[in-house]
Structure formats: C-alpha cells, structure tokens
Design an enzyme around this catalytic site. Structure first.
Site, PDB file in Angstrom:
ATOM      1  N   GLY A  45       0.814  -1.225   0.000  1.00 11.95           N
ATOM      2  CA  GLY A  45       0.000   0.000   0.000  1.00 11.95           C
ATOM      3  C   GLY A  45       0.842   1.266   0.000  1.00 11.95           C
ATOM      4  N   CYS A  46       1.902   1.248   0.779  1.00  7.51           N
ATOM      5  CA  CYS A  46       2.768   2.431   0.875  1.00  7.51           C
ATOM      6  C   CYS A  46       3.516   2.653  -0.435  1.00  7.51           C
ATOM      7  CB  CYS A  46       3.740   2.283   2.041  1.00  7.51           C
ATOM      8  SG  CYS A  46       2.877   2.171   3.620  1.00  7.51           S
ATOM      9  N   THR A  47       3.910   1.563  -1.074  1.00  7.98           N
ATOM     10  CA  THR A  47       4.595   1.669  -2.364  1.00  7.98           C
ATOM     11  C   THR A  47       3.637   2.225  -3.416  1.00  7.98           C
ATOM     12  OG1 THR A  47       6.096  -0.137  -1.796  1.00  7.98           O
ATOM     13  CG2 THR A  47       5.854   0.379  -4.136  1.00  7.98           C
TER      14      THR A  47
END
Length: 150
Positions: A45-47
């Site tokens: 998700g952060c990527t």
C-alpha cells in the site's frame, strides 16, 4: 487519530531525511506542501501511494506543491525505498515519532482482527502560509493524486 483540521496552523517540525539532511517545515515557507504519512516503507500500500505521487510529481510541481513523505522507518530503509523507486521527493526517517506525534497520526489500529498502535495513513495539504488546507484520512493509495489535486 489526528485532531488537526482544515484552517489549523501546521505544527513546526524538524527531522532527518533518508540522507541525514535536516528538513524543517520552515524550509517550505512560501510553498505549498503535501505531507503524507505512511505506515511502512516498501510495503504494497505504501509503495502504491508513494509511486502514485511520484508518477504525478510534475503535476504537483506545476501547481506549486512540494511533496514530503514521513514514516517511522530508519534512514537506511527510507533511502532504500527512495532509491528503489527513484522518488523525486525526500522521505523523513521519523524513528522517534516527533513529526508523527506532532501531527497526531500515531494511534490504535486494527488489521486482520489484531489491534496494535501504528501510523495512520493520513495526508496533510499545507498552504504557502503553513495553514492546513486539507486533511485526507481515507487515502486511495493507487489514486491519491486525484484526492489532492481536485
């Protein structure tokens, strides 16, 4: 969760980026800033979120925005994340959670039935005078740019 709201003055902060440079809110005086908090570097998700902002970096620049990412990861982990995806903006390594706590994004979370404390995925859009003009708490990681540049 954060108690900061639209119209509040953004908290002053000072922290090290992925290369050990000191970054302060005052560095962005006179510029608009997208300050995004994310739970952990190099996770799916952060990527997706960081890459979406990176892919649209020119659109942000054209509208006068700077971008700054923050998580509690180490400088080394932030550096690896930034270099792997070639992000054109700095990532703060806020291991002591000074900035995270100042913006109130640390707190109880739930994932797969488990409760724990962690960083909430929240983005603050700060105007050129240091005033919060938007707080995005329901971040769409793959389409975050459209939430910010409405």
């Amino acid at each position: 969760m954060t108690t900061l709201k639209i119209g509040d003055k953004a908290p002053n902060f000072e922290a090290q980026d992925q290369d050990g440079n000191t970054i302060r809110l005052s560095d962005y005086a006179g510029k608009k800033l997208v300050l995004f908090f994310y739970p952990k570097a190099s996770t799916p998700g952060c990527t997706a979120e960081a890459c979406n902002l990176s892919d649209n970096h020119e659109r942000f620049e054209a509208q006068g925005y700077r971008i700054l990412g923050v998580s509690a990861d180490s400088a080394k982990r932030q550096s690896n994340f930034k270099n792997k995806y070639n992000f054109p903006y700095p990532l703060l390594a806020d291991e002591d959670k000074t900035v995270i706590n100042a913006f109130g994004v640390w707190g109880p979370k739930k994932f797969m039935g488990r409760e724990y404390d962690g960083i909430h995925r929240v983005t603050f859009v700060i105007d050129a005078d240091g005033v919060i003009e938007d707080v995005i708490t329901k971040v769409k990681t793959k389409d975050h740019t459209s939430q910010i540049l409405k």
